[in-house]
Each structure stands twice: as structure tokens, then as C-alpha cells.
Design an enzyme around this catalytic site. Structure first.
Site, PDB file in Angstrom:
ATOM      1  N   SER A   9       0.852  -1.197   0.000  1.00 38.01           N
ATOM      2  CA  SER A   9       0.000   0.000   0.000  1.00 38.01           C
ATOM      3  C   SER A   9       0.885   1.243   0.000  1.00 38.01           C
ATOM      4  CB  SER A   9      -0.870   0.010   1.253  1.00 38.01           C
ATOM      5  OG  SER A   9      -1.370   1.316   1.465  1.00 38.01           O
ATOM      6  N   HIS A  34      -0.871  -1.339  -4.361  1.00 39.18           N
ATOM      7  CA  HIS A  34      -2.179  -1.050  -3.755  1.00 39.18           C
ATOM      8  C   HIS A  34      -2.293   0.454  -3.542  1.00 39.18           C
ATOM      9  CE1 HIS A  34      -5.772  -2.261  -1.468  1.00 39.18           C
ATOM     10  NE2 HIS A  34      -5.446  -1.310  -0.617  1.00 39.18           N
ATOM     11  N   ASP A  36      -4.507   3.397  -2.222  1.00 35.98           N
ATOM     12  CA  ASP A  36      -5.649   3.698  -1.341  1.00 35.98           C
ATOM     13  C   ASP A  36      -6.201   5.083  -1.637  1.00 35.98           C
ATOM     14  OD1 ASP A  36      -4.004   1.846   1.179  1.00 35.98           O
ATOM     15  OD2 ASP A  36      -5.974   1.398   0.343  1.00 35.98           O
ATOM     16  N   MET A  38      -8.980   7.829  -0.788  1.00 33.81           N
ATOM     17  CA  MET A  38      -9.876   8.181   0.315  1.00 33.81           C
ATOM     18  C   MET A  38     -10.443   9.577   0.086  1.00 33.81           C
ATOM     19  SD  MET A  38      -7.618   6.823   3.519  1.00 33.81           S
ATOM     20  CE  MET A  38      -6.901   5.170   3.503  1.00 33.81           C
ATOM     21  N   HIS A  67      -7.996   0.789  -4.535  1.00 33.76           N
ATOM     22  CA  HIS A  67      -8.992   0.566  -3.485  1.00 33.76           C
ATOM     23  C   HIS A  67      -9.745   1.868  -3.257  1.00 33.76           C
ATOM     24  CE1 HIS A  67      -9.623  -0.488   1.061  1.00 33.76           C
ATOM     25  NE2 HIS A  67     -10.755  -0.444   0.386  1.00 33.76           N
ATOM     26  N   MET A  69     -12.066   4.026  -1.416  1.00 33.57           N
ATOM     27  CA  MET A  69     -12.802   4.261  -0.177  1.00 33.57           C
ATOM     28  C   MET A  69     -13.480   5.619  -0.322  1.00 33.57           C
ATOM     29  SD  MET A  69      -9.818   2.800   2.301  1.00 33.57           S
ATOM     30  CE  MET A  69      -8.597   3.026   1.006  1.00 33.57           C
ATOM     31  N   MET A 138     -11.235  -6.426   4.565  1.00 36.74           N
ATOM     32  CA  MET A 138     -10.584  -5.443   5.421  1.00 36.74           C
ATOM     33  C   MET A 138     -10.359  -6.048   6.804  1.00 36.74           C
ATOM     34  SD  MET A 138     -10.057  -2.957   3.469  1.00 36.74           S
ATOM     35  CE  MET A 138      -9.370  -1.856   4.706  1.00 36.74           C
ATOM     36  N   GLY A 146      -1.191   1.541   9.567  1.00 34.40           N
ATOM     37  CA  GLY A 146      -0.615   1.382  10.899  1.00 34.40           C
ATOM     38  C   GLY A 146      -1.579   0.952  11.984  1.00 34.40           C
ATOM     39  N   ASP A 176      -6.399  -6.844   3.807  1.00 33.89           N
ATOM     40  CA  ASP A 176      -5.870  -5.474   3.838  1.00 33.89           C
ATOM     41  C   ASP A 176      -6.038  -4.834   5.223  1.00 33.89           C
ATOM     42  OD1 ASP A 176      -6.844  -2.471   1.951  1.00 33.89           O
ATOM     43  OD2 ASP A 176      -5.168  -2.889   3.288  1.00 33.89           O
ATOM     44  N   GLY A 177      -4.881  -4.616   5.868  1.00 36.33           N
ATOM     45  CA  GLY A 177      -4.944  -3.862   7.127  1.00 36.33           C
ATOM     46  C   GLY A 177      -4.246  -4.567   8.272  1.00 36.33           C
TER      47      GLY A 177
HETATM   48  C1  DX5 Z   1      -6.607   1.349   5.130  1.00 33.65           C
HETATM   49  C2  DX5 Z   1      -6.068   0.925   3.767  1.00 33.65           C
HETATM   50  C3  DX5 Z   1      -4.992  -0.125   3.877  1.00 33.65           C
HETATM   51  C4  DX5 Z   1      -3.791   0.355   4.688  1.00 33.65           C
HETATM   52  C5  DX5 Z   1      -2.842  -0.786   4.934  1.00 33.65           C
HETATM   53  O1  DX5 Z   1      -7.809   2.045   4.947  1.00 33.65           O
HETATM   54  O2  DX5 Z   1      -7.093   0.386   2.965  1.00 33.65           O
HETATM   55  O3  DX5 Z   1      -4.576  -0.497   2.560  1.00 33.65           O
HETATM   56  O4  DX5 Z   1      -3.129   1.368   3.988  1.00 33.65           O
HETATM   57  O5  DX5 Z   1      -1.805  -0.261   5.706  1.00 33.65           O
HETATM   58  P1  DX5 Z   1      -1.175  -1.091   6.915  1.00 33.65           P
HETATM   59  O6  DX5 Z   1      -0.512  -2.287   6.266  1.00 33.65           O
HETATM   60  O7  DX5 Z   1      -0.184  -0.138   7.520  1.00 33.65           O
HETATM   61  O8  DX5 Z   1      -2.297  -1.467   7.822  1.00 33.65           O
HETATM   62 ZN    ZN Z   2      -6.458  -0.489   1.058  1.00 34.64          ZN
END
Ligand code: DX5
Ligand code: ZN
Length: 219
Positions: A9, A34, A36, A38, A67, A69, A138, A146, A176-177
Site C-alpha cells: 500500500s 495497492h 488507497d 480516500m 482501493h 474508499m 478489510m 498502521g 488489507d490492514g
Molecule cells: C486502510 C487501507 C490499507 C492500509 C494498509 O484504509 O485500505 O490499505 O493502507 O496499511 P497497513 O498495512 O499499515 O495497515
Molecule cells: Zn487499502
């Protein structure tokens, strides 16, 4: 068993160097990137959009595992497809008509994923499982890197794998996460074949990305 793939990510990357960071990930053996996205509405954080993905596209041939969101998501699908996304993953809560949004993603010849939050059950997407390329489970509530892995999702991964095997579906299972060296094997053994990681990949072993990717793949 499908080959285990790692999708780092870039949320945990240096945003001032994203082009170089993507190159670094590719050289270190990442299977895909990946991304992200948002919007500060579907999740309480804001990151990047289509213009940034468009500029990153020329830095790598790797699959862009995008991804989304964001909500509402349907009207933005074309922008992400045109920007160079290869896999477009949406949350069922972010569209009025999941079947239509899946069709819309496919109309751009892109792979389609559905993402399930920790509190979203499989049954709300049961009818679409046969139509998608990827289920993104998720293991944290979306919005930030983190965070701590939520172990309850292991059962959801096992159930998705059982449905996939029983019904001969094709979807990849991506998690993921909060993925790290102490839970990656559990997640793989539960049935996941793609692992997303930000913090572990960029921070562990003094930032040795190649070593971190290889370690996450170990079963
Ligand atoms: C959270 C994201 C994840 C996140 C993963 O909303 O969708 O992809 O960035 O990061 P880590 O591996 O640090 O949890
Ligand atoms: Zn993600």
C-alpha cells in the site's frame, strides 16, 4: 493453491516521492501496487485521486490495485479507469446499485473487486461473488495505515475460501490492514492469496522492502 502475491500500500510511502517509491516497490519484487483512494467522506481521511494515478501510471507496468474508499463511487469509476487503474475495488455501502457498478467497471475492461469492512457480512454480496475478480477483506476499519489487525476476520476469509471452492468461483481473496510477520501465515492458511501491507513493508527490517515482501510471502 494460488501463488501468494503482495500488494504494497503506497499509503505508507513518501508521498513527495511517489513515482520513485513505486519504482522501489517494483524493483523489490512487489506483485502489484495497492493505491488507497480516500475522500474524507466514506472514510475520515483524504489521499489521492485520478490525476495522481495518471501521473504514476508511466512509472510502472505493475498492476494498479486501486482501493476506492469513496462514496458515492459509481460516478467516479470512469475517471479511475481512464487514469490507469487495473483493478477497481469498491465498497458495497458506497453505491446504490452494486450490480450496476460492477458492470460499469467491467465495461472499461478492468478487473472488479468488492471490499468488505470488518463489520460487513458476506451475505450482502453473495449474489455478486460469481461476477467479481477479487474480494478485499478489510482487517482494519478503513481510513489509516498502521492500525492493529482484527483477528475475527480470519473466519470471514475461511468462509470466502469455502464458498469459492464449493462453487468453483474464480475470485482472488485479498486481505488489507495490519498485516505483519506474525499474522501473514494465518491469513494465507485461512485462504488469502493476496496480502496488502503498508507499514510492515516500509518500516520493518530498517525499510528493507525486498526482505519484507519475501517474508510476508513465506508460508
Ligand atoms: C486502510 C487501507 C490499507 C492500509 C494498509 O484504509 O485500505 O490499505 O493502507 O496499511 P497497513 O498495512 O499499515 O495497515
Ligand atoms: Zn487499502
Amino acid at each position: 493453491m494460488k501463488k501468494i502475491q503482495i500488494s504494497p500500500s503506497i499509503l505508507s510511502a513518501d508521498f513527495s516521492q511517489l513515482g520513485n517509491e513505486i519504482k522501489r516497490l517494483e524493483d523489490a519484487g512487489a506483485d502489484m501496487i495497492h493505491v488507497d483512494v480516500m475522500d474524507g467522506h466514506f472514510v475520515p481521511n483524504l489521499t489521492i485521486g485520478p490525476p495522481v494515478i495518471k501521473t504514476l501510471r508511466k512509472h510502472s507496468e505493475l498492476t494498479f490495485d486501486v482501493h476506492l474508499m469513496i462514496s458515492p463511487v459509481h460516478k467516479y469509476i470512469k475517471d479511475f479507469a481512464d487514469a490507469g487503474a487495473d483493478i477497481i475495488t469498491i465498497h458495497p455501502e458506497a453505491t446504490d446499485n452494486l450490480a450496476e457498478s460492477i458492470k460499469h467497471i467491467k465495461s472499461f475492461k478492468k478487473k472488479v473487486g468488492i471490499s468488505l469492512n470488518p463489520n460487513t457480512e458476506i451475505n450482502i454480496i453473495e449474489n455478486e461473488l460469481k461476477n467479481v475478480d477479487l474480494i478485499l477483506v478489510m482487517s482494519v476499519y478503513p481510513g489509516f495505515g498502521g492500525q492493529k489487525f482484527i483477528p475475527d476476520v480470519i473466519k470471514k476469509i475461511e468462509l470466502l475460501k469455502k464458498i469459492k471452492d464449493d462453487k468453483n468461483y474464480e475470485y482472488d481473496i485479498e486481505v488489507d490492514g495490519g498485516i505483519n510477520f506474525s499474522n501473514s501465515k494465518d491469513v494465507i492458511n485461512a485462504g488469502a492469496n493476496i496480502l496488502v501491507s503498508g507499514t510492515t513493508i516500509f518500516k520493518e527490517n530498517n525499510g528493507n522492502i525486498k526482505k519484507n515482501i519475501e517474508t510476508l510471502k513465506e508460508v
